[in-house]
Design a protein around this motif. Sequence first.
Motif, PDB file in Angstrom:
ATOM      1  N   ALA A  88       0.852  -1.194   0.000  1.00 29.17           N
ATOM      2  CA  ALA A  88       0.000   0.000   0.000  1.00 29.17           C
ATOM      3  C   ALA A  88       0.889   1.245   0.000  1.00 29.17           C
ATOM      4  N   THR A  89       0.254   2.378  -0.187  1.00 32.14           N
ATOM      5  CA  THR A  89       1.024   3.620  -0.278  1.00 32.14           C
ATOM      6  C   THR A  89       1.794   3.903   1.021  1.00 32.14           C
ATOM      7  N   ARG A  90       3.012   4.441   0.870  1.00 28.85           N
ATOM      8  CA  ARG A  90       3.892   4.835   1.980  1.00 28.85           C
ATOM      9  C   ARG A  90       4.356   3.653   2.845  1.00 28.85           C
ATOM     10  N   GLN A  91       4.438   2.475   2.254  1.00 30.89           N
ATOM     11  CA  GLN A  91       4.870   1.320   3.047  1.00 30.89           C
ATOM     12  C   GLN A  91       6.295   0.872   2.746  1.00 30.89           C
ATOM     13  N   GLY A  92       6.927   1.488   1.729  1.00 29.16           N
ATOM     14  CA  GLY A  92       8.354   1.191   1.558  1.00 29.16           C
ATOM     15  C   GLY A  92       8.779   0.614   0.222  1.00 29.16           C
ATOM     16  N   LYS A  93       7.904   0.655  -0.777  1.00 25.27           N
ATOM     17  CA  LYS A  93       8.282   0.072  -2.076  1.00 25.27           C
ATOM     18  C   LYS A  93       9.445   0.847  -2.711  1.00 25.27           C
ATOM     19  N   THR A  94       9.315   2.178  -2.741  1.00 31.55           N
ATOM     20  CA  THR A  94      10.350   2.964  -3.421  1.00 31.55           C
ATOM     21  C   THR A  94      11.668   2.899  -2.650  1.00 31.55           C
ATOM     22  N   VAL A  95      11.585   2.867  -1.337  1.00 33.51           N
ATOM     23  CA  VAL A  95      12.824   2.739  -0.553  1.00 33.51           C
ATOM     24  C   VAL A  95      13.509   1.411  -0.892  1.00 33.51           C
ATOM     25  N   PHE A  96      12.721   0.374  -1.063  1.00 30.70           N
ATOM     26  CA  PHE A  96      13.295  -0.921  -1.450  1.00 30.70           C
ATOM     27  C   PHE A  96      14.021  -0.804  -2.798  1.00 30.70           C
ATOM     28  N   MET A 114       6.574   5.734 -13.261  1.00 35.51           N
ATOM     29  CA  MET A 114       5.264   6.224 -13.689  1.00 35.51           C
ATOM     30  C   MET A 114       4.701   7.268 -12.723  1.00 35.51           C
ATOM     31  N   LYS A 115       5.569   7.732 -11.781  1.00 38.37           N
ATOM     32  CA  LYS A 115       5.161   8.890 -10.974  1.00 38.37           C
ATOM     33  C   LYS A 115       5.708  10.154 -11.625  1.00 38.37           C
ATOM     34  N   GLY A 116       5.889  10.112 -12.933  1.00 37.97           N
ATOM     35  CA  GLY A 116       6.318  11.298 -13.673  1.00 37.97           C
ATOM     36  C   GLY A 116       7.792  11.618 -13.495  1.00 37.97           C
ATOM     37  N   ASP A 176       8.384   1.321 -11.558  1.00 44.97           N
ATOM     38  CA  ASP A 176       7.707   1.742 -10.317  1.00 44.97           C
ATOM     39  C   ASP A 176       6.319   2.287 -10.692  1.00 44.97           C
ATOM     40  N   GLU A 177       5.336   2.003  -9.851  1.00 47.09           N
ATOM     41  CA  GLU A 177       3.939   2.375 -10.122  1.00 47.09           C
ATOM     42  C   GLU A 177       3.476   1.772 -11.459  1.00 47.09           C
ATOM     43  N   ALA A 178       3.769   0.497 -11.615  1.00 45.83           N
ATOM     44  CA  ALA A 178       3.520  -0.163 -12.902  1.00 45.83           C
ATOM     45  C   ALA A 178       2.039  -0.200 -13.273  1.00 45.83           C
ATOM     46  N   THR A 227       4.149  -2.348  -7.740  1.00 46.94           N
ATOM     47  CA  THR A 227       2.804  -1.768  -7.825  1.00 46.94           C
ATOM     48  C   THR A 227       2.152  -1.767  -6.439  1.00 46.94           C
ATOM     49  N   GLN A 228       1.216  -0.827  -6.244  1.00 52.10           N
ATOM     50  CA  GLN A 228       0.567  -0.763  -4.922  1.00 52.10           C
ATOM     51  C   GLN A 228      -0.276  -1.993  -4.665  1.00 52.10           C
ATOM     52  N   TYR A 229      -0.971  -2.417  -5.696  1.00 49.60           N
ATOM     53  CA  TYR A 229      -1.912  -3.502  -5.490  1.00 49.60           C
ATOM     54  C   TYR A 229      -1.908  -4.377  -6.732  1.00 49.60           C
ATOM     55  N   ALA A 270       6.098   0.519   8.314  1.00 49.69           N
ATOM     56  CA  ALA A 270       6.727   0.758   7.002  1.00 49.69           C
ATOM     57  C   ALA A 270       8.077   0.050   6.954  1.00 49.69           C
ATOM     58  N   GLY A 271       8.374  -0.518   5.809  1.00 50.17           N
ATOM     59  CA  GLY A 271       9.657  -1.193   5.638  1.00 50.17           C
ATOM     60  C   GLY A 271       9.628  -2.662   6.042  1.00 50.17           C
ATOM     61  N   ARG A 272       8.557  -3.090   6.714  1.00 50.34           N
ATOM     62  CA  ARG A 272       8.431  -4.519   7.076  1.00 50.34           C
ATOM     63  C   ARG A 272       7.826  -5.234   5.870  1.00 50.34           C
ATOM     64  N   GLN A 296      12.842  -6.731   7.923  1.00 52.80           N
ATOM     65  CA  GLN A 296      12.805  -5.274   7.925  1.00 52.80           C
ATOM     66  C   GLN A 296      13.785  -4.809   6.852  1.00 52.80           C
ATOM     67  N   VAL A 297      13.255  -4.120   5.851  1.00 57.23           N
ATOM     68  CA  VAL A 297      14.077  -3.648   4.731  1.00 57.23           C
ATOM     69  C   VAL A 297      14.931  -2.473   5.217  1.00 57.23           C
ATOM     70  N   PRO A 298      16.194  -2.400   4.805  1.00 60.15           N
ATOM     71  CA  PRO A 298      17.025  -1.270   5.251  1.00 60.15           C
ATOM     72  C   PRO A 298      16.441   0.069   4.813  1.00 60.15           C
ATOM     73  N   LEU A 299      16.603   1.048   5.682  1.00 56.46           N
ATOM     74  CA  LEU A 299      16.123   2.407   5.365  1.00 56.46           C
ATOM     75  C   LEU A 299      17.293   3.213   4.797  1.00 56.46           C
TER      76      LEU A 299
HETATM   77  N1  LIG Z   1      12.663   0.273   5.084  1.00 55.79           N
HETATM   78  C1  LIG Z   1      12.099   1.257   5.767  1.00 55.79           C
HETATM   79  N2  LIG Z   1      12.361   1.401   7.083  1.00 55.79           N
HETATM   80  C2  LIG Z   1      11.760   2.389   7.789  1.00 55.79           C
HETATM   81  N3  LIG Z   1      10.904   3.294   7.255  1.00 55.79           N
HETATM   82  C3  LIG Z   1      10.608   3.187   5.953  1.00 55.79           C
HETATM   83  C4  LIG Z   1      11.178   2.156   5.148  1.00 55.79           C
HETATM   84  N4  LIG Z   1      10.689   2.280   3.909  1.00 55.79           N
HETATM   85  C5  LIG Z   1       9.866   3.332   3.913  1.00 55.79           C
HETATM   86  N5  LIG Z   1       9.824   3.905   5.142  1.00 55.79           N
HETATM   87  C6  LIG Z   1       9.047   5.099   5.508  1.00 55.79           C
HETATM   88  O1  LIG Z   1       7.901   5.190   4.691  1.00 55.79           O
HETATM   89  C7  LIG Z   1       7.965   6.335   3.840  1.00 55.79           C
HETATM   90  C8  LIG Z   1       7.420   6.011   2.463  1.00 55.79           C
HETATM   91  O2  LIG Z   1       8.235   5.079   1.814  1.00 55.79           O
HETATM   92  P1  LIG Z   1       8.148   4.854   0.242  1.00 55.79           P
HETATM   93  O3  LIG Z   1       8.272   6.128  -0.479  1.00 55.79           O
HETATM   94  O4  LIG Z   1       9.147   3.813  -0.088  1.00 55.79           O
HETATM   95  O5  LIG Z   1       6.659   4.300   0.099  1.00 55.79           O
HETATM   96  P2  LIG Z   1       5.941   3.703  -1.186  1.00 55.79           P
HETATM   97  O6  LIG Z   1       5.467   2.359  -0.816  1.00 55.79           O
HETATM   98  O7  LIG Z   1       6.845   3.803  -2.377  1.00 55.79           O
HETATM   99  O8  LIG Z   1       4.702   4.683  -1.312  1.00 55.79           O
HETATM  100  P3  LIG Z   1       3.909   5.161  -2.615  1.00 55.79           P
HETATM  101  O9  LIG Z   1       3.041   4.016  -3.032  1.00 55.79           O
HETATM  102  O10 LIG Z   1       3.108   6.315  -2.139  1.00 55.79           O
HETATM  103  O11 LIG Z   1       4.913   5.512  -3.683  1.00 55.79           O
HETATM  104  C9  LIG Z   1       9.463   6.718   3.844  1.00 55.79           C
HETATM  105  O12 LIG Z   1       9.626   8.088   3.607  1.00 55.79           O
HETATM  106  C10 LIG Z   1       9.893   6.339   5.230  1.00 55.79           C
HETATM  107  O13 LIG Z   1       9.534   7.333   6.171  1.00 55.79           O
END
Ligand SMILES: Nc1ncnc2c1ncn2[C@@H]1O[C@H](COP(=O)(O)OP(=O)(O)OP(=O)(O)O)[C@@H](O)[C@H]1O
Length: 394
Positions: A150-158, A181-183, A246-248, A290-292, A335-337, A349-352
């Motif tokens: 889901a949104t803000r859960q850590g996909k892009t950080v991964f 695809m987020k422009g 990303d955002e496929a 993708t989110q879903y 987030a990140g789990r 737990q994915v590295p931040l």
């Molecule tokens: N591995 C992580 N460990 C701790 N916090 C994290 C981790 N990944 C993401 N976060 C937190 O969640 C926020 C959102 O992460 P990210 O941008 O990766 O979400 P997303 O899943 O890509 O969201 P969207 O679908 O909106 O693009 C980060 O700014 C951070 O605060």
Amino acid sequence: MFTSITCLFLGSVIIGSLMPIGKMSDMKMLSVIFKRNNFLRGDKSQPKFNGKNNEDHYVEYVYSIPLGLTVGEGLVNAIGAAFEKPVKVLSEGGRIFIRIYFEKLPEIIPYSNVPIRKSAKWLMPIGYGLDGWLWHDLDRDAVHMNVSGATRQGKTVFLKNLITYLCEHKTDYVKFHLIDMKGGLEFGRYENLRQVEGVASNIEEAEQMLERIRLDIDKKMKFFKRRGFNNIVNTPIRTRHVIIIDEAAELTPDKHTLPKLKESMQNCQDTMSHIARVAGALGYRLVFCTQYATADTLPRQVKQNSDAKIAFKLPTGTASRVAIDEDGAQYLPNAGRAIYKTHERETVQVPLLDDKEMMERLQPFMKEVSELDAPKDYSVPETDGSNIIEFGKA
Ligand SMILES: Nc1ncnc2c1ncn2[C@@H]1O[C@H](COP(=O)(O)OP(=O)(O)OP(=O)(O)O)[C@@H](O)[C@H]1O
Ligand SMILES: [Mg+2]
């Protein structure tokens, strides 16, 4: 082979509050849980206790159970909830190994904690799990990967971890094609990396990029046939092409999509399916984010050919089953789990990695000004042997 189920004490099971657990020994507690969960299916006896192993980060209780009996997620969750500790149950040949861990997974693991592994393998860190660091081998474990959450859960950080780690550790061999695809908001910053062949940030650019990749695949296919190669992992070729989308889901048409765009999206879907089906053996690795992940957003061939799945928190059990073929991602706590699923399943737990640190780490790989002035040539030349390195070198 072991199978394993994990409970990270997600608090979804009430057995802990049903009984006076205060002074019970671990084994007594396990015995009550077996009974209450009717583990032996009506048989009044208990699983036979075989022994206890004290390890530095967990204690393990070993039981033999009737052959053919399997441990369900419900029992594992019940143990986790009662002990209020992370639990993993492994089974093998009529025995179960119940591991009760002393520490919960941390909510944050900094990227700088990722251990350095010098290896010729195509390893990338997925995250930190109950038994230490979990690595994915892009050549051996699964060549393509689906990432959902889901949104803000850590996909892009991964994805940032993936790009940074491979730039740092496969500097001369990794080539990225990035579709954002987020422009282009996220991936635009990678455009000047030497390892990046191109960044596409809208449907038109994505279509063109995927088409170029398709042509390249055709050339490589011919080259492989001429040389009698069947799979890049059995050749001396060291280069791997990682295509990250990303955002496929933005490449999926819906009923409001204009006809012209619909055609472009369909072309993108066809090429992604083609890549997923045939290009793994030629050295292409597809990371589809993708989110879903639904049947609509995830082309069937991409799903079938992605043997590694990573799910961050998802809104429902249904979404989890679509993403990783089983429940669990709906319970992830922060987030990140993430759940990493290949033939086995592990929660990590994915590295931040924050943007500042990432850009510092990537700075050495940015093109010089003189390189930036050179006209862009996205086409990847037919493999002429220049990226073939003798076995045993480097
Ligand atoms: N591995 C992580 N460990 C701790 N916090 C994290 C981790 N990944 C993401 N976060 C937190 O969640 C926020 C959102 O992460 P990210 O941008 O990766 O979400 P997303 O899943 O890509 O969201 P969207 O679908 O909106 O693009 C980060 O700014 C951070 O605060
Ligand atoms: Mg994102």
